[in-house]
Write an enzyme that holds these catalytic residues in place. Structure first.
Site, mmCIF file in Angstrom:
data_model
loop_
_atom_site.group_PDB
_atom_site.id
_atom_site.type_symbol
_atom_site.label_atom_id
_atom_site.label_comp_id
_atom_site.label_asym_id
_atom_site.label_seq_id
_atom_site.Cartn_x
_atom_site.Cartn_y
_atom_site.Cartn_z
ATOM 1 C CE LYS A 93 -4.293 -6.975 3.236
ATOM 2 N NZ LYS A 93 -5.311 -6.181 3.952
ATOM 3 C CE LYS A 117 1.220 -3.724 12.473
ATOM 4 N NZ LYS A 117 -0.211 -3.555 12.851
ATOM 5 C CE LYS A 129 -4.969 0.386 10.334
ATOM 6 N NZ LYS A 129 -4.570 -0.983 10.608
ATOM 7 C CG ASP A 169 -7.835 -0.914 12.837
ATOM 8 O OD1 ASP A 169 -8.123 0.013 13.631
ATOM 9 O OD2 ASP A 169 -6.735 -1.493 12.869
ATOM 10 C CG ASN A 244 -12.459 -10.431 16.301
ATOM 11 O OD1 ASN A 244 -13.237 -11.038 17.026
ATOM 12 N ND2 ASN A 244 -12.683 -10.238 15.022
#
Length: 451
Positions: A93, A117, A129, A169, A244
């Site tokens: 993820k 994380k 990622k 991202d 964001n």
């Protein structure tokens, strides 16, 4: 290798040797290994089983060509990446990043950080990622769609809601996720909503996902401040970035009574002593997609715009700093300026935005410091909640989702705080986050055998 226990130094040396020319990845590994000396002293079996070496090596690294045709009919070539770092706790993820700086080393550093994380959230998700060196700035919607479709034509075979679940991202928002998910759906001939998170509400997205990283960072810093008997109310705050993460950090800080007086983008930063006008900032950045200088122009003479070559946002005096733009944006020089100006807390909204020198300066000065792998975990936690809603064919209210987010962030804070105390470093959230995340992943790997 200053700061790494002598038993771990050979592991770091081997990481550097095997991953030459990847300084961001080296930095991320070094930062975690610095915290693990206390762990291997207490639990030497982690060394015997080579668990640390295995955790530092991605399970899979995918690099591929992305050919696409621009609006002038010219063929363009970009490079795509997906690093599936660790699946001991669940499917890979982590987000997709579109930016010219993207290379395999940066994606590996992000995937490594993401592994810990995600573990800290307590959710059943592994770490990964991805991204591309494609620059979406200045590109038309048609060009971005064709690029995303070409990328997904290759990447789709490596994804799945039980395998690998990307999200957004830097450079990847709702538009890009929509184009990628649409191509994935077309190629696989099924509506597998849980394969992407950060989706629009119209086709399976979660309320509060857009706000989650910024909100979550603010919840974490609020919890840190409360441990010191204070909170955001009445404090001056600077937030780097204006995407964001930064925008919703500003929104939540303001709801807690803080005054955000500065924010930035790659062109420079603005100082607004009256407090950032959030509605105007959203219009400039989210609707009009303009530079931060346009905010200053429209706000009026009381707001100052300083170009990036004339100064740093970290020169602005504040009590709380929240770096929310990109890696290594906050250097030792910036940290010294913040400390000299009286900063009491720093919360990382971006991934590894503070250099090792900056972190050391904050810790030596007694500044509360929230590392990104803990403080910005709200985004991926809410992505996991989106996966949960998709799996149950359900849709939660904004209030329910934010309540879950707030609980998760408080739990992450408490876990980091308690772990630091357990290992003899009270108040060291970096050590607490690194050890807590590592132990969760390492214990799962130990139970699964040599994988």
């Amino acid at each position: 290798m200053t700061g790494i226990d002598e038993k771990l130094q050979p592991i770091f040396a081997e990481v550097v040797r095997r991953n030459a020319g990847e300084p961001e990845f080296h930095q991320a590994v070094h930062e975690v290994l610095e915290s693990l000396g206390r762990v291997v002293a207490k639990h030497p079996h982690y060394l015997d089983l080579a668990l640390i070496e295995r955790i530092c090596e991605p399970e899979r690294q995918i690099i591929f060509r992305i050919p696409w045709v621009d609006d002038h009919g010219k063929v363009q070539i970009n490079r795509g990446f997906r690093v599936q770092f660790n699946s001991a706790l669940g499917p890979y993820k982590g987000g997709m990043r579109f930016h010219p700086s993207v290379n395999v080393g940066i994606i590996k550093f992000l995937g490594f950080e993401q592994t810990f994380k995600n573990a800290l959230t307590g959710m059943p998700i592994g770490g990964g990622k991805g991204g591309s060196d494609f620059d979406p700035k200045g590109r038309s919607d048609g060009e971005i769609m064709r690029f995303c479709q070409s990328l997904m034509t290759e990447l789709h075979r490596h994804l799945g809601d039980q395998t690998d679940v990307p999200a957004g991202d830097i450079g990847v928002g709702g538009r890009e996720i929509g184009y990628m998910f649409g191509q994935y759906k077309r190629l696989n001939n099924r509506f597998e909503a849980g394969v992407f998170t950060g989706k629009a509400l119209a086709y399976g997205g979660s309320r509060a996902r857009t706000e989650a990283t910024g909100y979550g960072n603010t919840y974490f810093v609020q919890a840190m401040l409360q441990k010191r008997g204070t909170d955001f109310d009445g404090k001056t705050v600077t937030v780097s970035g204006s995407g964001n993460v930064a925008i919703y950090t500003i929104e939540k800080v303001q709801s807690f009574g803080g005054k955000v007086i500065a924010c930035s983008d790659s062109s420079g930063y603005v100082v607004d002593d009256a407090g950032i006008d959030l509605d105007l900032l959203k219009e400039v950045k989210n609707v009009r997609r303009e530079r931060i200088s346009e905010y200053a122009r429209r706000r009026g003479s009381q707001v100052h715009f300083i170009p990036s070559d004339k100064g740093s946002i970290w020169d602005v005096p504040c009590q709380v700093a929240m770096p929310s733009a990109t890696q290594n944006e906050l250097s030792g020089k910036g940290a010294r300026a913040l400390v000299a100006n009286g900063v009491i807390a720093v919360g990382e909204g971006a991934n590894m935005p503070s250099t090792p020198e900056a972190v050391r300066i904050f810790q030596e000065a007694g500044v509360l410091f929230a590392p990104g792998k803990a403080a910005n975990a709200g985004g991926v936690a809410t992505s996991a909640l989106e996966m949960q809603q998709n799996a149950s064919r359900d849709s939660w209210s904004f209030e329910k989702t934010e309540e879950r987010l707030a609980t998760i962030m408080r739990n992450i804070h408490d876990t980091c705080h308690e772990t630091a105390e357990e290992y003899g470093a009270p108040g060291d959230y970096v050590l607490g986050a690194n050890i807590a995340g590592f132990v969760r992943v390492a214990e799962a790997m130990r139970m699964l055998g040599v994988i």
